[in-house]
Motif scaffolding. Structure first.
Motif, PDB file in Angstrom:
ATOM      1  N   MET A   1      38.408  28.829 -26.988  1.00  0.00           N
ATOM      2  CA  MET A   1      37.987  27.368 -26.962  1.00  0.00           C
ATOM      3  C   MET A   1      37.839  26.348 -27.575  1.00  0.00           C
ATOM      4  O   MET A   1      36.941  27.406 -28.502  1.00  0.00           O
ATOM      5  CB  MET A   1      37.280  27.181 -25.775  1.00  0.00           C
ATOM      6  N   GLY A   2      38.030  26.132 -28.482  1.00  0.00           N
ATOM      7  CA  GLY A   2      38.497  24.336 -29.864  1.00  0.00           C
ATOM      8  C   GLY A   2      37.549  23.840 -29.850  1.00  0.00           C
ATOM      9  O   GLY A   2      36.601  24.009 -29.689  1.00  0.00           O
ATOM     10  N   GLY A   3      36.591  23.114 -28.832  1.00  0.00           N
ATOM     11  CA  GLY A   3      35.669  22.434 -29.591  1.00  0.00           C
ATOM     12  C   GLY A   3      34.767  22.668 -27.825  1.00  0.00           C
ATOM     13  O   GLY A   3      34.193  23.657 -27.581  1.00  0.00           O
ATOM     14  N   ALA A   4      33.450  21.923 -28.329  1.00  0.00           N
ATOM     15  CA  ALA A   4      32.002  22.119 -27.353  1.00  0.00           C
ATOM     16  C   ALA A   4      32.460  21.308 -26.284  1.00  0.00           C
ATOM     17  O   ALA A   4      33.315  20.321 -26.298  1.00  0.00           O
ATOM     18  CB  ALA A   4      31.239  21.041 -28.241  1.00  0.00           C
ATOM     19  N   PHE A   5      31.838  21.452 -25.260  1.00  0.00           N
ATOM     20  CA  PHE A   5      31.791  21.100 -24.147  1.00  0.00           C
ATOM     21  C   PHE A   5      30.601  20.472 -23.031  1.00  0.00           C
ATOM     22  O   PHE A   5      29.899  22.118 -23.442  1.00  0.00           O
ATOM     23  CB  PHE A   5      32.378  22.531 -23.640  1.00  0.00           C
ATOM     24  N   ASN A   6      30.144  19.766 -22.706  1.00  0.00           N
ATOM     25  CA  ASN A   6      28.277  20.067 -22.392  1.00  0.00           C
ATOM     26  C   ASN A   6      28.704  19.534 -20.835  1.00  0.00           C
ATOM     27  O   ASN A   6      28.856  18.466 -20.372  1.00  0.00           O
ATOM     28  CB  ASN A   6      28.044  18.559 -23.454  1.00  0.00           C
ATOM     29  N   LYS A   7      29.133  20.297 -19.442  1.00  0.00           N
ATOM     30  CA  LYS A   7      29.184  20.434 -18.635  1.00  0.00           C
ATOM     31  C   LYS A   7      28.496  20.638 -17.096  1.00  0.00           C
ATOM     32  O   LYS A   7      28.317  22.288 -17.919  1.00  0.00           O
ATOM     33  CB  LYS A   7      30.227  20.328 -18.021  1.00  0.00           C
ATOM     34  N   VAL A   8      27.553  20.256 -16.548  1.00  0.00           N
ATOM     35  CA  VAL A   8      26.582  20.585 -15.469  1.00  0.00           C
ATOM     36  C   VAL A   8      26.936  20.406 -14.232  1.00  0.00           C
ATOM     37  O   VAL A   8      27.734  18.849 -13.741  1.00  0.00           O
ATOM     38  CB  VAL A   8      25.196  20.300 -15.946  1.00  0.00           C
ATOM     39  N   ILE A   9      27.566  21.234 -13.066  1.00  0.00           N
ATOM     40  CA  ILE A   9      27.151  20.540 -11.525  1.00  0.00           C
ATOM     41  C   ILE A   9      26.471  21.168 -11.293  1.00  0.00           C
ATOM     42  O   ILE A   9      25.864  22.982 -10.922  1.00  0.00           O
ATOM     43  CB  ILE A   9      28.554  21.408 -11.355  1.00  0.00           C
ATOM     44  N   LEU A  10      25.521  20.512 -10.191  1.00  0.00           N
ATOM     45  CA  LEU A  10      24.447  21.238  -9.684  1.00  0.00           C
ATOM     46  C   LEU A  10      24.338  21.071  -7.737  1.00  0.00           C
ATOM     47  O   LEU A  10      24.889  19.520  -7.821  1.00  0.00           O
ATOM     48  CB  LEU A  10      23.402  19.998  -9.897  1.00  0.00           C
ATOM     49  N   ILE A  11      23.885  21.808  -7.317  1.00  0.00           N
ATOM     50  CA  ILE A  11      23.990  21.212  -5.917  1.00  0.00           C
ATOM     51  C   ILE A  11      22.470  21.653  -5.075  1.00  0.00           C
ATOM     52  O   ILE A  11      22.204  22.473  -5.999  1.00  0.00           O
ATOM     53  CB  ILE A  11      25.442  22.127  -4.986  1.00  0.00           C
ATOM     54  N   GLY A  12      22.224  20.769  -5.306  1.00  0.00           N
ATOM     55  CA  GLY A  12      20.182  20.164  -4.481  1.00  0.00           C
ATOM     56  C   GLY A  12      19.457  19.238  -3.871  1.00  0.00           C
ATOM     57  O   GLY A  12      20.657  18.775  -2.846  1.00  0.00           O
ATOM     58  N   HIS A  13      18.306  19.376  -3.759  1.00  0.00           N
ATOM     59  CA  HIS A  13      17.759  18.112  -2.444  1.00  0.00           C
ATOM     60  C   HIS A  13      17.232  16.883  -3.973  1.00  0.00           C
ATOM     61  O   HIS A  13      16.114  17.865  -4.583  1.00  0.00           O
ATOM     62  CB  HIS A  13      17.224  18.683  -2.075  1.00  0.00           C
ATOM     63  N   LEU A  14      17.258  15.851  -3.124  1.00  0.00           N
ATOM     64  CA  LEU A  14      15.767  15.306  -4.208  1.00  0.00           C
ATOM     65  C   LEU A  14      14.669  15.231  -3.367  1.00  0.00           C
ATOM     66  O   LEU A  14      14.351  15.836  -1.983  1.00  0.00           O
ATOM     67  CB  LEU A  14      16.625  13.412  -3.057  1.00  0.00           C
ATOM     68  N   GLY A  15      13.592  15.602  -4.673  1.00  0.00           N
ATOM     69  CA  GLY A  15      12.657  15.724  -4.891  1.00  0.00           C
ATOM     70  C   GLY A  15      11.679  14.187  -4.923  1.00  0.00           C
ATOM     71  O   GLY A  15      10.947  14.726  -3.663  1.00  0.00           O
ATOM     72  N   LYS A  16      12.355  12.807  -4.373  1.00  0.00           N
ATOM     73  CA  LYS A  16      12.050  11.892  -3.994  1.00  0.00           C
ATOM     74  C   LYS A  16      12.885  10.538  -3.987  1.00  0.00           C
ATOM     75  O   LYS A  16      14.320  11.225  -4.685  1.00  0.00           O
ATOM     76  CB  LYS A  16      10.890  11.528  -5.572  1.00  0.00           C
ATOM     77  N   ASP A  17      12.378  10.078  -3.860  1.00  0.00           N
ATOM     78  CA  ASP A  17      13.705   8.670  -3.300  1.00  0.00           C
ATOM     79  C   ASP A  17      13.703   8.174  -4.926  1.00  0.00           C
ATOM     80  O   ASP A  17      12.412   7.911  -5.738  1.00  0.00           O
ATOM     81  CB  ASP A  17      13.485   7.139  -2.763  1.00  0.00           C
ATOM     82  N   PRO A  18      14.947   7.764  -5.107  1.00  0.00           N
ATOM     83  CA  PRO A  18      15.458   6.867  -6.061  1.00  0.00           C
ATOM     84  C   PRO A  18      14.477   6.184  -6.140  1.00  0.00           C
ATOM     85  O   PRO A  18      14.607   5.072  -5.622  1.00  0.00           O
ATOM     86  CB  PRO A  18      17.215   6.628  -5.860  1.00  0.00           C
ATOM     87  N   GLU A  19      14.565   6.554  -7.988  1.00  0.00           N
ATOM     88  CA  GLU A  19      14.182   4.746  -8.967  1.00  0.00           C
ATOM     89  C   GLU A  19      14.794   3.900  -9.118  1.00  0.00           C
ATOM     90  O   GLU A  19      15.804   4.514 -10.076  1.00  0.00           O
ATOM     91  CB  GLU A  19      12.845   5.300  -8.744  1.00  0.00           C
TER      92      GLU A  19
END
Length: 146
Positions: A1-19
Motif C-alpha cells: 500500500m503506497g501512502g499513509a492511512f489513519n482510520k479507526v473503528i471503535l465500538i464501545g460505551h459512552l463514559g459520560k453525556d456528550p458536551e
C-alpha cells in the motif's frame, strides 16, 4: 500500500453525556469519553481478565448535533474516524501534556433501546406519510360511481 492511512473503528460505551458547544464561527463541537473493553484468558492460570481503554471522542457539525440530541452516558455506539494527537500546556502545573483524540467521521447508535425506539417510530411515521401520499394521489377529473 503506497501512502499513509489513519482510520479507526471503535465500538464501545459512552463514559459520560456528550458536551456540546458552539464555537465563535457557529460550528458545533461535541466531546465525550468512550470505553472499549477486551476480555482475554491467561493461558498459564486459565484466569479471565479484562482491560478497558478510554478514548476521547470529538464530533463536529451535524454529528455533534445528533450526539447532543440522542446520546447519553452508557449508550453503545460505533465510531469511525481518525486518530489525532496534540499537545497543550496544563493551566495548573504549566507542564506540556499530550492528548490523543478520535475525530469521528461516522456515528452509529447501537445500544440505547429508548433512542432506537424514538428513531424507528419517527422513521416509520415518515415512511407511512410518504406511502400514503404516493398511494393516494388526488385526481379531480375522475368520475366516482356514487
Amino acid at each position: 500500500m503506497g501512502g499513509a492511512f489513519n482510520k479507526v473503528i471503535l465500538i464501545g460505551h459512552l463514559g459520560k453525556d456528550p458536551e456540546v458547544r458552539t464555537l465563535e464561527n457557529g460550528v458545533l463541537l461535541c466531546r465525550f469519553s468512550m470505553a472499549t473493553s477486551e476480555t482475554f484468558k491467561n493461558r498459564q492460570t486459565n484466569e479471565k481478565s479484562s482491560h478497558t481503554e478510554w478514548h476521547n471522542i470529538l464530533l463536529w457539525r451535524g454529528l455533534a448535533e445528533v450526539a447532543d440530541k440522542y446520546l447519553h452516558k452508557g449508550d453503545k455506539v460505533l465510531i469511525e474516524g481518525r486518530i489525532r494527537s496534540r499537545s497543550f500546556k496544563d493551566k495548573d502545573s504549566g507542564q506540556i501534556k499530550l492528548m490523543t483524540e478520535i475525530i469521528g467521521d461516522n456515528l452509529q447508535m447501537m445500544g440505547s433501546k429508548k433512542n432506537i425506539d424514538v428513531i424507528e417510530k419517527k422513521t416509520l411515521e415518515e415512511q407511512n406519510i410518504k406511502s400514503f401520499v404516493q398511494e393516494s394521489p388526488i385526481e379531480l377529473d375522475e368520475d366516482f360511481p356514487f
